[in-house]
Enzyme design. Structure first.
Site, PDB file in Angstrom:
ATOM      1  N   ASN A  42       0.960  -0.873  -0.166  1.00 52.87           N
ATOM      2  CA  ASN A  42       0.117   0.142  -0.041  1.00 52.87           C
ATOM      3  C   ASN A  42       0.397   1.103  -0.178  1.00 52.87           C
ATOM      4  O   ASN A  42       1.421   1.026   0.695  1.00 52.87           O
ATOM      5  CB  ASN A  42      -1.242  -0.065   0.784  1.00 52.87           C
ATOM      6  CG  ASN A  42      -0.494  -0.264   2.412  1.00 52.87           C
ATOM      7  OD1 ASN A  42       0.552  -1.208   2.100  1.00 52.87           O
ATOM      8  ND2 ASN A  42      -1.036   0.549   3.298  1.00 52.87           N
ATOM      9  N   ILE A  43       0.455   2.311  -0.494  1.00 51.75           N
ATOM     10  CA  ILE A  43       1.099   3.937  -1.098  1.00 51.75           C
ATOM     11  C   ILE A  43       0.332   4.204  -0.716  1.00 51.75           C
ATOM     12  O   ILE A  43      -1.047   5.194  -1.642  1.00 51.75           O
ATOM     13  CB  ILE A  43       1.593   3.169  -2.535  1.00 51.75           C
ATOM     14  CG1 ILE A  43       2.140   2.452  -3.136  1.00 51.75           C
ATOM     15  CG2 ILE A  43       2.605   5.066  -2.612  1.00 51.75           C
ATOM     16  CD1 ILE A  43       3.694   2.443  -1.951  1.00 51.75           C
ATOM     17  N   GLU A  44       0.935   5.190   0.407  1.00 48.53           N
ATOM     18  CA  GLU A  44      -0.385   6.301   0.805  1.00 48.53           C
ATOM     19  C   GLU A  44       0.165   8.156   0.700  1.00 48.53           C
ATOM     20  O   GLU A  44       1.107   7.840  -0.183  1.00 48.53           O
ATOM     21  CB  GLU A  44      -0.860   6.056   2.153  1.00 48.53           C
ATOM     22  CG  GLU A  44      -1.120   4.911   3.036  1.00 48.53           C
ATOM     23  CD  GLU A  44      -1.126   4.572   4.923  1.00 48.53           C
ATOM     24  OE1 GLU A  44      -0.939   5.359   5.052  1.00 48.53           O
ATOM     25  OE2 GLU A  44      -2.035   3.818   4.812  1.00 48.53           O
ATOM     26  N   CYS A  53      -4.404   0.990  -2.678  1.00 46.50           N
ATOM     27  CA  CYS A  53      -3.749  -0.954  -1.557  1.00 46.50           C
ATOM     28  C   CYS A  53      -3.186  -1.724  -2.165  1.00 46.50           C
ATOM     29  O   CYS A  53      -2.399  -1.334  -3.631  1.00 46.50           O
ATOM     30  CB  CYS A  53      -5.625  -0.925  -1.381  1.00 46.50           C
ATOM     31  SG  CYS A  53      -6.377  -0.114  -0.832  1.00 46.50           S
ATOM     32  N   GLU A  55      -2.964  -4.748  -2.728  1.00 42.78           N
ATOM     33  CA  GLU A  55      -3.832  -5.348  -3.666  1.00 42.78           C
ATOM     34  C   GLU A  55      -3.653  -4.916  -4.978  1.00 42.78           C
ATOM     35  O   GLU A  55      -3.550  -5.226  -6.378  1.00 42.78           O
ATOM     36  CB  GLU A  55      -5.051  -6.135  -3.678  1.00 42.78           C
ATOM     37  CG  GLU A  55      -5.411  -7.352  -2.607  1.00 42.78           C
ATOM     38  CD  GLU A  55      -5.524  -6.151  -0.884  1.00 42.78           C
ATOM     39  OE1 GLU A  55      -5.175  -5.005  -1.082  1.00 42.78           O
ATOM     40  OE2 GLU A  55      -6.472  -6.413   0.009  1.00 42.78           O
ATOM     41  N   CYS A  91     -10.175  -5.012   0.894  1.00 39.04           N
ATOM     42  CA  CYS A  91     -11.038  -4.272   0.491  1.00 39.04           C
ATOM     43  C   CYS A  91     -12.253  -4.091  -0.498  1.00 39.04           C
ATOM     44  O   CYS A  91     -11.849  -5.080  -1.444  1.00 39.04           O
ATOM     45  CB  CYS A  91     -11.177  -2.748   0.915  1.00 39.04           C
ATOM     46  SG  CYS A  91      -9.985  -1.854  -0.683  1.00 39.04           S
ATOM     47  N   CYS A  94     -10.588  -3.541  -4.142  1.00 36.97           N
ATOM     48  CA  CYS A  94      -9.371  -4.047  -4.653  1.00 36.97           C
ATOM     49  C   CYS A  94     -10.599  -5.587  -5.092  1.00 36.97           C
ATOM     50  O   CYS A  94      -9.915  -6.552  -6.032  1.00 36.97           O
ATOM     51  CB  CYS A  94      -8.711  -4.330  -3.514  1.00 36.97           C
ATOM     52  SG  CYS A  94      -7.183  -3.443  -2.810  1.00 36.97           S
TER      53      CYS A  94
HETATM   54  N1  THU Z   1      -5.140  -1.538   2.798  1.00 35.39           N
HETATM   55  C1  THU Z   1      -5.013  -2.523   1.599  1.00 35.39           C
HETATM   56  O1  THU Z   1      -3.769  -1.866   1.533  1.00 35.39           O
HETATM   57  N2  THU Z   1      -5.666  -3.713   0.841  1.00 35.39           N
HETATM   58  C2  THU Z   1      -6.728  -3.312   1.716  1.00 35.39           C
HETATM   59  O2  THU Z   1      -7.483  -4.323   1.054  1.00 35.39           O
HETATM   60  C3  THU Z   1      -7.500  -3.014   3.195  1.00 35.39           C
HETATM   61  C4  THU Z   1      -6.853  -1.788   2.802  1.00 35.39           C
HETATM   62  C5  THU Z   1      -4.423  -0.521   3.290  1.00 35.39           C
HETATM   63  C6  THU Z   1      -5.114   1.177   3.178  1.00 35.39           C
HETATM   64  C7  THU Z   1      -4.186   2.325   3.475  1.00 35.39           C
HETATM   65  O3  THU Z   1      -2.921   2.504   2.982  1.00 35.39           O
HETATM   66  C8  THU Z   1      -4.426   1.080   5.055  1.00 35.39           C
HETATM   67  O4  THU Z   1      -4.690  -0.235   4.710  1.00 35.39           O
HETATM   68  C9  THU Z   1      -5.433   1.475   6.035  1.00 35.39           C
HETATM   69  O5  THU Z   1      -7.001   1.233   5.363  1.00 35.39           O
END
Ligand code: THU
Length: 138
Positions: A42-44, A53, A55, A91, A94
């Site tokens: 995941n890259i915020e 996310c 995935e 999520c 994804c």
């Molecule tokens: N996140 C994912 O990378 N995959 C998911 O299926 C659920 C959430 C990440 C998004 C965000 O960077 C962090 O988890 C918290 O929600």
């Protein structure tokens, strides 16, 4: 490539997570029918709503390499010290993103949802029943 190997690849990918805002590092690993593994994390963003996310990043990488199907299984690993060790599940967004590459190759990948001491294995079709996909646009 065993499920354990795929989970290890997802865990390794999570090391490169950019998640300073949520402090929730996620790793994903996609296994294809030719044995290839494509990972993502995941890259915020400082503009919080733009987070990508793990995935989604993995699917984007795979499709950018030209893959259009052949998705056999997916491992998703979250932090071990959060959520009481319950397995993470992809999520909603994804699930839809995974469905695109799955439907293109007519596969129903197994999703290995990894928690502290439990791996929950679910088919993508169970996570996203009656999915809207590319065939609807034909
Ligand atoms: N996140 C994912 O990378 N995959 C998911 O299926 C659920 C959430 C990440 C998004 C965000 O960077 C962090 O988890 C918290 O929600």
């Amino acid at each position: 490539m065993t499920n354990e190997d795929l989970i290890a690849a997802a865990r390794e990918a999570a090391r490169h997570s950019w998640s300073p805002y949520s402090d929730y590092a996620v790793g994903a690993a996609l296994l294809f029918d030719d044995g290839a593994v494509v990972t993502g994390t995941n890259i915020e963003n400082a503009s919080y709503g733009l987070a990508l996310c793990a995935e989604t990043v993995a699917v984007a990488k795979a499709m950018a390499e030209g893959r259009r199907g052949g998705l056999v299984s997916v491992a998703v690993v979250g932090p071990e010290d959060k959520g009481d060790g319950a397995p993470i599940t992809p999520c909603g967004r994804c699930r839809q993103v995974l469905n695109e590459i799955a439907q293109l190759g007519a596969t129903d990948p197994e999703i290995l949802c990894v928690g502290g001491d439990e791996v929950r294995t679910v088919q993508l079709s169970a996570l996203l029943p009656h999915a809207f996909g590319p065939a609807h646009l034909d």
